[in-house]
Each structure stands twice: as structure tokens, then as C-alpha cells.
Design a protein around this motif. Structure first.
Motif, PDB file in Angstrom:
ATOM      1  N   THR A   1       0.852  -1.203   0.000  1.00 50.74           N
ATOM      2  CA  THR A   1       0.000   0.000   0.000  1.00 50.74           C
ATOM      3  C   THR A   1       0.879   1.242   0.000  1.00 50.74           C
ATOM      4  O   THR A   1       1.876   1.319   0.711  1.00 50.74           O
TER       5      THR A   1
ATOM      6  N   TYR B   1     -10.474  -2.749   3.717  1.00 47.16           N
ATOM      7  CA  TYR B   1     -10.477  -3.299   2.362  1.00 47.16           C
ATOM      8  C   TYR B   1     -11.195  -4.651   2.371  1.00 47.16           C
ATOM      9  O   TYR B   1     -11.344  -5.305   3.403  1.00 47.16           O
TER      10      TYR B   1
ATOM     11  N   SER C   1     -11.174  -8.452   0.691  1.00 44.82           N
ATOM     12  CA  SER C   1     -10.332  -9.464   0.033  1.00 44.82           C
ATOM     13  C   SER C   1     -11.112 -10.777  -0.006  1.00 44.82           C
ATOM     14  O   SER C   1     -12.247 -10.843   0.514  1.00 44.82           O
TER      15      SER C   1
ATOM     16  N   GLN D   1     -10.248  -4.593  -2.764  1.00 48.69           N
ATOM     17  CA  GLN D   1     -10.869  -3.283  -2.962  1.00 48.69           C
ATOM     18  C   GLN D   1     -10.908  -2.498  -1.660  1.00 48.69           C
ATOM     19  O   GLN D   1     -11.363  -3.016  -0.628  1.00 48.69           O
ATOM     20  N   ALA D   2     -10.398  -1.250  -1.696  1.00 49.78           N
ATOM     21  CA  ALA D   2     -10.491  -0.364  -0.526  1.00 49.78           C
ATOM     22  C   ALA D   2     -11.908   0.169  -0.412  1.00 49.78           C
ATOM     23  O   ALA D   2     -12.496   0.631  -1.398  1.00 49.78           O
ATOM     24  N   THR D   3     -12.485   0.102   0.786  1.00 51.68           N
ATOM     25  CA  THR D   3     -13.843   0.598   1.011  1.00 51.68           C
ATOM     26  C   THR D   3     -13.891   1.795   1.959  1.00 51.68           C
ATOM     27  O   THR D   3     -14.892   2.503   2.005  1.00 51.68           O
TER      28      THR D   3
END
Length: 372
Positions: free
Chosen positions: A314, A326, A328, A360-362
Motif C-alpha cells: 500500500t 479493504y 479481500s 478493494q479499498a472501502t
């Protein structure tokens, strides 16, 4: 017993005596230039002189204006804008047995101004007197006299101080000092309630409107955004009729503290006149725009087998620490990263079908802001 003061301490003592005069005198702004125009306190002062007049060294702290050599003379002071009054100190007014008689006369706005209230006794000569005609003089046959704090509280755009020789068999002369009183100001930009603000991204900064304001009939109130609290007027970046300012990347930087204040003064073509002698500025609210945090994922080996793991790197922008959530293959994960880079591991479940591995980053926050 003798006490010897070092030169440095003696100079300090002289400075202290001068400051004492400035603090206790009727008017605080001393005029020191003897010709031309300079800004003194709240006004531009233009100094001219006629006849036996000119600059001189201080006489027992009084000066730098000298009258009486080689003839009678006068100094005229013009004030723009007008002032509320003056305080004058005079030294060495003579009335001696050999018929040397001097008087000091004042003219305000071009008209003779009779003095009615005496000054105070100075420390170097005996007390002067007010003559029957309203000039300042010395008692008959009593030698050089002086007064300090001769106060004229009269709105004035000009003042003339003139030495009059009633009789003179030989040349003499007097020294005088001039102090200005600024107009009494009622203008008040008020108070802005609030605490320092941190603003995320390029959202406009807003503070409360100023309260407890006092405006004259020709005043107006505006708001200013400025950069340097030690040079408010010299660091104004923007003005507004409302206490709201957008972020301007052409003149401003993220992470730098700016200040919002109210400013009140004369209305000059729709804006506050910064040269108004009664200009007033409220307290200031610090505002700092901070950038929104970002994160970028990278993977050294994008090809992994079912049931295997890989490291995800990151890279953040913003202000540490960063809290990242994130998704996964293992589900949602929230993790804190203390620096601008970090590594976490992602594993694929056994028996996974070939295809893309999705990370995906949330949600992301840094020390100041949260990424929406």
C-alpha cells in the motif's frame, strides 16, 4: 558616595524617561521629521517652516523644532486626515531684564487659538505662564521658562506654532516638541465565535458572522482571509462580504494555516478603506485545508495459485497514521498503517477457480480526514 552607571545602562535610563513621557502625555504620537511628509500614528503630517525656524538638537529632551534664529519664525503642520488634537512641549521662553521678551502663539486651522489651560512643569526650567492674550510666555524679568503637555483638544487639519518677539535686543530662541492625538474611534469589527478549523479537501471554509460590531454611518464590514497574523493587512489573500472562503490553489497550499477575520472601516467604493485611521479587525479564526487521503495497491506477483498467498503493498498520501478498510477473498479487513507505505497478505481459498483476485479499498482515514 558616587554611583557610576555604565554607558549601556545610562542609555537605557534615557530611553525609560522618554517612554515615560510617551505613556503619560496627553497624545501618544510624536512628530520627529522637520520637513516634508511622513505618516505619524493615524495621519500624514506635512511640515513646513518660515522665518527663523528649523531643526535643532534636543534641548533637555524637547525638540527637534527650533524657533527664533535669526528672526521670529513659525512651523506649520498639516494633517491628512484631520486629528483630534495635539500636545506641545516648549523650552526656553525668555522674558529677561534686557528686554528680550518672547511669546509662543498657536493657530488651529488657520485661526489664532488662545490657550486657556496651562501645561505642566518640566524638569529643566521653571514654569511658563499664559499671557492675557492667550499666548505662552514667561513672567516679567524671570528668564527662560518652559511647559510640557500644553493640550489643544480641537479637531484640526493644520496647526501653526509661531514665536513672537515682543522686544528683542539680541537673538534667542525656543525648542518645542509636538505629539498628536488620533480621532476617537468607535468603529468595532466585533468578535467571531469559533475554534480553529481543519477542512478536508477543497470544501469552502466558513466561520460564524461577527457579533458586537459597531459601525459609523460611513463604515462597512467585510471579511478577510489572510496568511500572516503578524502582517494582517500585508498578507490578505481574499475579501468577502460573507465569512466564507473557497480554497484557491493558485494562491494557497494544503496543510498551511490561514486566518479569517472581520474588518471594519470607511466604505471606499464598496470595500473597506485599509488606510482608515479607525480601521478595526476582529479576532481571527485559524483554518487549515488538508488533502484527502489516497491509497494505491501494488502486487509483486499477480499470478498466484489456489490456496496460495501474496503480499500487497500500500502507498498512501495524506498524514499518517492511516486506517484502511479493504475487501479481500477472506472478507472485510480494517488495518492501521503508521507510515506512508505498508504491506498486507492476501490468500486465495483452496480450490479457487482461475480468474482475477479482487482487493478493494472501502474506507480510508488519515490523521485529519476521511476519504468519502
Amino acid at each position: 558616595m558616587k554611583i557610576h552607571l555604565p554607558l549601556g545602562k545610562l542609555a537605557g535610563l534615557c530611553a525609560l524617561l522618554f517612554c515615560s513621557k510617551m505613556l503619560t502625555g496627553q497624545c501618544p504620537h510624536r512628530v520627529l521629521h522637520t520637513s516634508g511628509t511622513q505618516t505619524v500614528g493615524c495621519t500624514d503630517v506635512t511640515v513646513t517652516f518660515n522665518g527663523g525656524a528649523g531643526p535643532s538638537p534636543l534641548n533637555c529632551g524637547i525638540g527637534p523644532y527650533f524657533l527664533g534664529f535669526p528672526t521670529a519664525g513659525s512651523f506649520t503642520f498639516n494633517f491628512n486626515p484631520p486629528i483630534a488634537g495635539v500636545s506641545v512641549d516648549v523650552r526656553s521662553i525668555n522674558n529677561t531684564p534686557n528686554a528680550l521678551v518672547e511669546e509662543i502663539a498657536f493657530a488651529v486651522n488657520g485661526a489664532f487659538y488662545p490657550i486657556t489651560n496651562p501645561g505642566v512643569l518640566g524638569g529643566c526650567q521653571s514654569e511658563a505662564m499664559i499671557t492675557p492674550t492667550g499666548t505662552i510666555g514667561a513672567c516679567p524679568n524671570c528668564g527662560a521658562r518652559a511647559w510640557e503637555d500644553i493640550v489643544i483638544t480641537e479637531p484640526m487639519s493644520s496647526l501653526t506654532v509661531e514665536l513672537i518677539y515682543v522686544e528683542a535686543f539680541f537673538l534667542s530662541g525656543i525648542n518645542f516638541s509636538l505629539y498628536l492625538c488620533c480621532p476617537a474611534c468607535t468603529t468595532d469589527a466585533g468578535v467571531i465565535a469559533g475554534n480553529p478549523q481543519t477542512i478536508c479537501g477543497e470544501v469552502p471554509a466558513s466561520v460564524a458572522t461577527a457579533e458586537q460590531t459597531v459601525l459609523d454611518s460611513n463604515d462597512m464590514l467585510q471579511y478577510i482571509l489572510f496568511a500572516d497574523p503578524s502582517d494582517t493587512l500585508g498578507s490578505i489573500l481574499a475579501t468577502s462580504t460573507a465569512p466564507t472562503f473557497p480554497f484557491d490553489p493558485a494562491t494557497m497550499q494544503m496543510g498551511v494555516t490561514y486566518y479569517i477575520a472581520a474588518i471594519a472601516g470607511n466604505d471606499l467604493n464598496g470595500t473597506v478603506d485599509l488606510n482608515d485611521p479607525c480601521l478595526d479587525i476582529s479576532n481571527a479564526i485559524p483554518v487549515t485545508w488538508q488533502p484527502l487521503p489516497t491509497v494505491v495497491f501494488s502486487v509483486a506477483n499477480p499470478d498466484i495459485c489456489a490456496g496460495s498467498c501474496t503480499d500487497i503493498t500500500t502507498t498512501f498520501t495524506g498524514t499518517p497514521p492511516f486506517v484502511l478498510t479493504y475487501i479481500s477473498p477472506a472478507g472485510p479487513v480494517t488495518q492501521t498503517f503508521p507510515g506512508y507505505t505498508g504491506v498486507f497478505q492476501v490468500c486465495t481459498p483452496p480450490g479457487s477457480l482461475p480468474g482475477s483476485l479482487i482487493v478493494q479499498a472501502t474506507a480510508l482515514t488519515d490523521a485529519w480526514c476521511a476519504c468519502p
